[in-house]
Design a protein around this motif. Structure first.
Motif, PDB file in Angstrom:
ATOM      1  N   ALA A   1       0.838  -1.139  -0.061  1.00 42.35           N
ATOM      2  CA  ALA A   1      -0.011  -0.109   0.207  1.00 42.35           C
ATOM      3  C   ALA A   1       0.801   0.908   0.054  1.00 42.35           C
ATOM      4  O   ALA A   1       0.619   2.482  -0.960  1.00 42.35           O
TER       5      ALA A   1
ATOM      6  N   ALA B   1      -4.102   8.808   0.002  1.00 43.38           N
ATOM      7  CA  ALA B   1      -5.102   6.981   1.228  1.00 43.38           C
ATOM      8  C   ALA B   1      -5.990   6.415   0.241  1.00 43.38           C
ATOM      9  O   ALA B   1      -5.240   5.021   0.264  1.00 43.38           O
ATOM     10  N   ARG B   2      -6.428   6.871  -0.997  1.00 43.81           N
ATOM     11  CA  ARG B   2      -7.434   6.034  -1.923  1.00 43.81           C
ATOM     12  C   ARG B   2      -5.870   5.380  -3.213  1.00 43.81           C
ATOM     13  O   ARG B   2      -7.152   3.999  -2.796  1.00 43.81           O
TER      14      ARG B   2
ATOM     15  N   SER C   1      -3.968   3.795  -1.815  1.00 42.39           N
ATOM     16  CA  SER C   1      -2.981   2.617  -0.917  1.00 42.39           C
ATOM     17  C   SER C   1      -3.876   1.776  -1.210  1.00 42.39           C
ATOM     18  O   SER C   1      -3.830   0.568  -0.592  1.00 42.39           O
ATOM     19  N   GLY C   2      -5.695   2.095  -0.359  1.00 43.11           N
ATOM     20  CA  GLY C   2      -7.209   1.531  -0.119  1.00 43.11           C
ATOM     21  C   GLY C   2      -7.048   0.952   1.039  1.00 43.11           C
ATOM     22  O   GLY C   2      -7.987   0.882   1.312  1.00 43.11           O
ATOM     23  N   TYR C   3      -6.819   2.120   1.689  1.00 35.30           N
ATOM     24  CA  TYR C   3      -6.813   2.710   2.787  1.00 35.30           C
ATOM     25  C   TYR C   3      -7.474   4.326   3.037  1.00 35.30           C
ATOM     26  O   TYR C   3      -7.236   4.660   2.505  1.00 35.30           O
ATOM     27  N   SER C   4      -8.073   4.012   4.281  1.00 31.79           N
ATOM     28  CA  SER C   4      -8.201   5.423   5.053  1.00 31.79           C
ATOM     29  C   SER C   4      -7.608   6.249   5.417  1.00 31.79           C
ATOM     30  O   SER C   4      -6.900   5.859   5.465  1.00 31.79           O
ATOM     31  N   ARG C   5      -7.882   7.055   5.050  1.00 32.03           N
ATOM     32  CA  ARG C   5      -6.662   8.568   5.157  1.00 32.03           C
ATOM     33  C   ARG C   5      -5.878   8.643   7.326  1.00 32.03           C
ATOM     34  O   ARG C   5      -4.833   8.519   6.975  1.00 32.03           O
ATOM     35  N   TYR C   6      -6.658   8.235   7.689  1.00 33.02           N
ATOM     36  CA  TYR C   6      -6.204   8.205   9.040  1.00 33.02           C
ATOM     37  C   TYR C   6      -5.476   6.691   9.383  1.00 33.02           C
ATOM     38  O   TYR C   6      -3.981   6.979   9.255  1.00 33.02           O
ATOM     39  N   HIS C   7      -5.532   5.761   8.491  1.00 35.37           N
ATOM     40  CA  HIS C   7      -4.893   4.568   8.509  1.00 35.37           C
ATOM     41  C   HIS C   7      -3.254   4.639   8.350  1.00 35.37           C
ATOM     42  O   HIS C   7      -2.591   4.317   7.795  1.00 35.37           O
ATOM     43  N   PHE C   8      -3.688   5.208   6.667  1.00 33.99           N
ATOM     44  CA  PHE C   8      -2.828   5.318   5.876  1.00 33.99           C
ATOM     45  C   PHE C   8      -1.804   6.357   6.304  1.00 33.99           C
ATOM     46  O   PHE C   8      -0.061   6.204   6.272  1.00 33.99           O
TER      47      PHE C   8
ATOM     48  N   LEU D   1       0.007   4.089   8.688  1.00 30.11           N
ATOM     49  CA  LEU D   1       1.023   3.394   8.482  1.00 30.11           C
ATOM     50  C   LEU D   1       1.886   3.747   7.628  1.00 30.11           C
ATOM     51  O   LEU D   1       3.416   3.656   7.695  1.00 30.11           O
TER      52      LEU D   1
END
Length: 300
Positions: A188, A210-211, A213-220, A223
């Motif tokens: 990601a 974030a999009r 990467s496939g994650y939410s902005r917070y989680h991206f 990470l």
């Protein structure tokens, strides 16, 4: 010499300490070694209170070679073990000491000066106890030996050692300079970084990364910072600024053209961001020539 060799040389000298006190002269140096030493504590009192060491600000690096020590830093408790280094500033609410029936072998260096204190505001975030990379530990031991051996005889020499020590720590412990890639990036994060490198002139923000990467902005964001050491926004800005500095050095396009090629629609805003990042405007960066390794060669 290896770290093991310089530590052995320090141990063979035996316990000792040297203070460097120079009169204030015409030149005000902003980084200074004030003392350094090596000690082996066993069966005697050793106890320092960070609020009882006067009002003059300074910092301390104390590296544990063998044995154990204790540290209270504000409301946290630490046991200092071999290979660990304290990064402390004074005056401050801390206390470090040797427990009864314990032993503690260590070396230390005290530094002061405006530039050292400024850097310590950044280093505090990774302390107060760290395990130094070999480069910083080697610099620490060699600096201590230089002071103990009496080779530091002028304020300028003491200032060079202090500044070099502070910058080595910053280079090893802070997330700046080149992106660290020692660990394999998750797929990601790799997708997001590939998007940045592949579209330097396109406006990208954390939401779009974030999009990708496939994650939410917070989680991206969490990470990304965990693996790269800096936030995605800061990473993106740094790459843009590095590309801008390269274009300003190597090409003759207008400031507006450079701004657009680095993803900035507004050249005035680009100039503001560039100045905040490098401390100089894009025009002065190019005109001064002080960042050019050599003048560009003429085309053949």
């Amino acid at each position: 010499m290896s770290v093991t060799s310089v530590l052995q040389a320090l141990s063979e000298r035996g316990p000792g300490a040297v203070s460097l006190a120079y009169p204030k002269g015409r030149y005000r140096l902003h980084a200074m070694v004030t003392s350094a030493g090596y000690d082996e504590c066993s069966g005697r009192s050793y106890d320092w209170d960070g609020l009882k060491r006067g009002e003059v600000p300074f910092v301390l690096l104390q590296h544990t070679i063998a044995g154990t020590g204790r540290l209270r830093y504000e409301n946290r408790q630490f046991t200092l073990r071999p290979g660990q280094t304290m990064l402390l500033n004074f005056p401050h609410d801390n206390r470090y000491w040797l427990e009864r029936n314990k032993s503690w072998e260590f070396l230390w260096i005290c530094l002061n000066g405006r530039e050292v204190l400024r850097m310590w505001q950044e280093l505090k975030a990774v302390g107060p106890v760290v395990e130094l990379p070999e480069t910083s530990l080697h610099r620490l031991v060699e600096t201590c030996l230089a002071v103990l051996d009496g080779t530091v005889t002028t304020p300028a020499q003491a200032s060079v050692l202090a500044y070099s020590m502070a910058m080595q720590l910053a280079d090893d412990l802070l997330a700046w300079g080149a992106v660290r890639t020692a660990s394999k990036r998750p797929a990601a994060i790799e997708r997001a970084i590939s998007l940045i490198h592949g579209n330097p002139a396109e406006f990208l923000d954390v939401e779009r990364l974030a999009r990708a990467s496939g994650y939410s902005r917070y989680h991206f964001s969490r990470l990304f910072e965990q693996h790269e050491g800096i936030s995605p926004a800061r990473f993106l800005l740094r790459l843009r600024m590095e590309e801008a500095s390269r274009l300003l050095r190597l090409e003759e396009g207008s400031i507006k053209a450079v701004a657009q090629r680095c993803g900035f629609v507004d050249a005035n805003y680009f100039t503001k961001v560039f100045r905040r990042f490098f401390g100089i405007t894009p025009r002065d960066f190019r005109r001064s020539g002080m960042f050019n390794g050599a003048p560009p060669t003429s085309p053949g």
